[in-house]
Design a protein around this motif. Structure first.
Motif, PDB file in Angstrom:
ATOM      1  N   THR A  85       0.814  -1.217   0.000  1.00 54.50           N
ATOM      2  CA  THR A  85       0.000   0.000   0.000  1.00 54.50           C
ATOM      3  C   THR A  85       0.845   1.262   0.000  1.00 54.50           C
ATOM      4  N   ASP A  86       1.966   1.267   0.691  1.00 48.93           N
ATOM      5  CA  ASP A  86       2.797   2.469   0.777  1.00 48.93           C
ATOM      6  C   ASP A  86       3.719   2.651  -0.423  1.00 48.93           C
ATOM      7  N   THR A  87       3.983   1.583  -1.157  1.00 48.14           N
ATOM      8  CA  THR A  87       4.957   1.664  -2.251  1.00 48.14           C
ATOM      9  C   THR A  87       4.313   1.709  -3.626  1.00 48.14           C
ATOM     10  N   THR A  88       2.998   1.520  -3.694  1.00 52.14           N
ATOM     11  CA  THR A  88       2.273   1.586  -4.954  1.00 52.14           C
ATOM     12  C   THR A  88       1.083   2.533  -4.798  1.00 52.14           C
ATOM     13  N   VAL A  89       0.486   2.879  -5.917  1.00 52.34           N
ATOM     14  CA  VAL A  89      -0.741   3.680  -5.929  1.00 52.34           C
ATOM     15  C   VAL A  89      -1.692   3.047  -6.935  1.00 52.34           C
ATOM     16  N   ALA A  90      -2.981   3.114  -6.640  1.00 50.62           N
ATOM     17  CA  ALA A  90      -4.009   2.641  -7.567  1.00 50.62           C
ATOM     18  C   ALA A  90      -4.888   3.812  -7.990  1.00 50.62           C
ATOM     19  N   PHE A  91      -5.157   3.892  -9.284  1.00 54.73           N
ATOM     20  CA  PHE A  91      -6.131   4.832  -9.842  1.00 54.73           C
ATOM     21  C   PHE A  91      -7.200   4.031 -10.572  1.00 54.73           C
ATOM     22  N   SER A  92      -8.362   4.636 -10.773  1.00 54.21           N
ATOM     23  CA  SER A  92      -9.347   4.040 -11.667  1.00 54.21           C
ATOM     24  C   SER A  92      -9.743   5.042 -12.733  1.00 54.21           C
ATOM     25  N   LEU A  93      -9.804   4.572 -13.971  1.00 54.00           N
ATOM     26  CA  LEU A  93     -10.419   5.289 -15.081  1.00 54.00           C
ATOM     27  C   LEU A  93     -11.841   4.746 -15.215  1.00 54.00           C
ATOM     28  N   ILE A  94     -12.828   5.629 -15.224  1.00 53.05           N
ATOM     29  CA  ILE A  94     -14.221   5.194 -15.224  1.00 53.05           C
ATOM     30  C   ILE A  94     -14.989   5.982 -16.266  1.00 53.05           C
ATOM     31  N   GLY A  95     -15.771   5.280 -17.091  1.00 56.69           N
ATOM     32  CA  GLY A  95     -16.631   5.973 -18.037  1.00 56.69           C
ATOM     33  C   GLY A  95     -16.536   5.427 -19.446  1.00 56.69           C
ATOM     34  N   VAL A  96     -17.460   5.864 -20.285  1.00 60.88           N
ATOM     35  CA  VAL A  96     -17.569   5.314 -21.636  1.00 60.88           C
ATOM     36  C   VAL A  96     -16.343   5.629 -22.486  1.00 60.88           C
ATOM     37  N   GLY A  97     -15.594   6.657 -22.106  1.00 64.72           N
ATOM     38  CA  GLY A  97     -14.420   7.034 -22.883  1.00 64.72           C
ATOM     39  C   GLY A  97     -13.126   6.400 -22.431  1.00 64.72           C
ATOM     40  N   SER A  98     -13.196   5.464 -21.465  1.00 60.12           N
ATOM     41  CA  SER A  98     -11.955   4.883 -20.937  1.00 60.12           C
ATOM     42  C   SER A  98     -11.225   4.041 -21.976  1.00 60.12           C
ATOM     43  N   ASP A  99     -11.967   3.321 -22.829  1.00 58.54           N
ATOM     44  CA  ASP A  99     -11.319   2.539 -23.890  1.00 58.54           C
ATOM     45  C   ASP A  99     -10.528   3.450 -24.821  1.00 58.54           C
ATOM     46  N   ALA A 100     -11.174   4.516 -25.254  1.00 55.41           N
ATOM     47  CA  ALA A 100     -10.535   5.426 -26.212  1.00 55.41           C
ATOM     48  C   ALA A 100      -9.301   6.080 -25.609  1.00 55.41           C
ATOM     49  N   LEU A 101      -9.365   6.427 -24.334  1.00 54.43           N
ATOM     50  CA  LEU A 101      -8.211   7.069 -23.710  1.00 54.43           C
ATOM     51  C   LEU A 101      -7.009   6.122 -23.691  1.00 54.43           C
ATOM     52  N   LEU A 102      -7.238   4.859 -23.309  1.00 51.34           N
ATOM     53  CA  LEU A 102      -6.124   3.912 -23.275  1.00 51.34           C
ATOM     54  C   LEU A 102      -5.589   3.632 -24.673  1.00 51.34           C
ATOM     55  N   GLN A 103      -6.465   3.587 -25.650  1.00 49.70           N
ATOM     56  CA  GLN A 103      -5.995   3.399 -27.027  1.00 49.70           C
ATOM     57  C   GLN A 103      -5.138   4.580 -27.472  1.00 49.70           C
ATOM     58  N   THR A 104      -5.541   5.770 -27.086  1.00 47.29           N
ATOM     59  CA  THR A 104      -4.765   6.965 -27.423  1.00 47.29           C
ATOM     60  C   THR A 104      -3.375   6.912 -26.808  1.00 47.29           C
ATOM     61  N   LEU A 105      -3.276   6.340 -25.611  1.00 44.96           N
ATOM     62  CA  LEU A 105      -1.992   6.262 -24.906  1.00 44.96           C
ATOM     63  C   LEU A 105      -1.198   5.006 -25.263  1.00 44.96           C
ATOM     64  N   GLY A 106      -1.692   4.229 -26.217  1.00 39.79           N
ATOM     65  CA  GLY A 106      -0.946   3.064 -26.689  1.00 39.79           C
ATOM     66  C   GLY A 106      -1.186   1.785 -25.927  1.00 39.79           C
ATOM     67  N   ALA A 107      -2.264   1.745 -25.132  1.00 43.05           N
ATOM     68  CA  ALA A 107      -2.566   0.542 -24.342  1.00 43.05           C
ATOM     69  C   ALA A 107      -3.825  -0.153 -24.851  1.00 43.05           C
ATOM     70  N   GLY A 108      -4.050  -0.093 -26.155  1.00 41.13           N
ATOM     71  CA  GLY A 108      -5.258  -0.664 -26.737  1.00 41.13           C
ATOM     72  C   GLY A 108      -5.369  -2.171 -26.598  1.00 41.13           C
ATOM     73  N   ALA A 109      -4.268  -2.865 -26.282  1.00 43.45           N
ATOM     74  CA  ALA A 109      -4.310  -4.328 -26.163  1.00 43.45           C
ATOM     75  C   ALA A 109      -5.219  -4.792 -25.029  1.00 43.45           C
ATOM     76  N   ILE A 110      -5.487  -3.931 -24.067  1.00 46.35           N
ATOM     77  CA  ILE A 110      -6.324  -4.312 -22.929  1.00 46.35           C
ATOM     78  C   ILE A 110      -7.807  -4.202 -23.259  1.00 46.35           C
ATOM     79  N   VAL A 111      -8.132  -3.415 -24.271  1.00 45.50           N
ATOM     80  CA  VAL A 111      -9.530  -3.148 -24.604  1.00 45.50           C
ATOM     81  C   VAL A 111     -10.214  -4.419 -25.103  1.00 45.50           C
ATOM     82  N   GLY A 112     -11.384  -4.712 -24.560  1.00 44.93           N
ATOM     83  CA  GLY A 112     -12.141  -5.889 -24.968  1.00 44.93           C
ATOM     84  C   GLY A 112     -11.809  -7.151 -24.205  1.00 44.93           C
ATOM     85  N   GLN A 113     -10.860  -7.081 -23.291  1.00 43.08           N
ATOM     86  CA  GLN A 113     -10.497  -8.244 -22.489  1.00 43.08           C
ATOM     87  C   GLN A 113     -11.509  -8.451 -21.349  1.00 43.08           C
ATOM     88  N   PRO A 114     -11.568  -9.660 -20.779  1.00 43.69           N
ATOM     89  CA  PRO A 114     -12.553  -9.923 -19.719  1.00 43.69           C
ATOM     90  C   PRO A 114     -12.208  -9.229 -18.417  1.00 43.69           C
TER      91      PRO A 114
END
Length: 351
Positions: A137-166
């Motif tokens: 808990t002290d050495t890491t941080v967690a964030f959440s991206l929430i909303g209909v635009g979260s897929d597009a944001l990750l694709q824009t940042l080059g992390a599109g491989a996660i989109v559509g996964q379970p």
């Protein structure tokens, strides 16, 4: 305290609150904008105060399989699940998200439950068990991206491989040059992702995400969303008074995996249809204090566990006697009128 992250958030207008002894943004003065962004874009929520535990050692999968309600045996690195820690009589302790890595399993716990769960698990590690627990808990941080635009944001940042996964699928990627573990799911029944990053990189990642159009969202809005969605919380809906079936967490339970702590009670409740109360949403005309009885026609049918204001009404969660449950049922809570509503996070039978 993560001062660099707090400084970046303060510059963006954050006011802070303390949850589980960790300071986090309560609001950015943009609560209406954040709620709107959920429908049209993406919000960014700081979950620093949620616990993070690493479970390592050769027996880690078997151990967690035997300690919680879900089935860990089939899980491979990159996969995960939501699961519930329960007592021997199947009373709820905490709902956690588990992520299987090549050499360990990460657990995302509710705020303040990292050390209690480490202490709980440590009781069941015997001399020959190869299980190691570490608080991240002290050495890491967690964030959440929430909303209909979260897929597009990750694709824009080059992390599109996660989109559509379970759900709970996760991978390590670079977001703006920052090594980040990205997992499917945001802790609510809304499209989104959970991100894990080293604490000393968290301020840079926060800035990267907000520059990519993620709208910062404080704890005040999260608590409203929690109730609108129906996510149960320890100390309110998850206590010694309730089991996971009553709490609407059927999706976290495996009936076929064999013995685990609390398994006999859960199996018996399912087999004999013994779930006598269920967690439901309650829409009210105004906020009411938790622990207030819920009545219909003057008869007590349940108890309110959480409540908050939401626009022109209030929203709460309540345990309701199963025989009385009926969506739309008119209820009285103190002097306030309301009705039972279904909420998307909860289920009352196996999916």
């Amino acid at each position: 305290m993560n001062q660099a992250l707090r400084d970046v958030q303060a510059t963006a207008g954050a006011t802070f609150t303390t949850v589980a002894e960790i300071e986090v943004p309560n609001s950015f003065g943009n609560d209406v904008e954040a709620l709107n962004a959920l429908q049209t874009g993406v919000v960014l929520h700081d979950r620093s105060h949620w616990g993070r535990i690493q479970v390592a050692g050769d027996d880690r999968i078997r151990f967690l399989h035997n300690q919680t309600t879900n089935n860990f045996q089939p899980l491979q690195p990159g996969q995960g699940c939501d699961t519930v820690f329960v007592t021997s009589t199947a009373r709820t302790i905490d709902l956690v998200s588990a992520y299987v890595l090549a050499d360990s399993v990460w657990l995302l716990t509710s705020p303040g439950y990292n050390q209690p769960l480490i202490q709980w698990m440590d009781r069941f590690i015997f001399f020959a068990d190869q299980v190691e627990l570490r608080d991240l808990t002290d050495t890491t941080v967690a964030f959440s991206l929430i909303g209909v635009g979260s897929d597009a944001l990750l694709q824009t940042l080059g992390a599109g491989a996660i989109v559509g996964q379970p759900s709970n699928y996760h991978l390590v990627t670079n977001l703006g040059g920052i090594e980040t573990r990205v997992a499917v799911g945001c802790g609510l029944a809304i499209s989104g992702y959970t991100l894990f990053v080293a604490a000393d990189q968290s301020a840079a990642l926060w800035q990267c995400l907000t520059e990519a159009a993620a709208v910062p969202m404080g704890e005040q809005v999260w608590q409203r969303l929690r109730l609108e969605q129906g996510r149960p919380a320890p100390g309110q809906e998850l206590t010694d008074d309730y089991n996971p079936l009553e709490a609407g967490l059927w999706y976290t339970i495996s009936l076929s995996k064999g013995c685990y702590i609390g398994q006999e009670t859960i199996a018996r409740l399912h087999t004999y249809k013994g779930v006598k109360q269920q967690l439901w949403g309650v829409k009210l005309s105004q906020p009411v204090a938790p622990e207030t009885p819920v009545l219909t026609n003057g008869e007590k049918i349940g108890i309110l566990t959480s409540c908050t204001q939401a626009n022109d009404h209030a929203i709460g969660l309540a345990y309701i006697r199963t025989k009385a449950v009926q969506p739309g049922l008119k209820v009285q809570v103190d002097e306030t009128e309301g009705e039972l509503i279904a909420v998307p996070f909860l289920s009352h039978e196996y999916p």
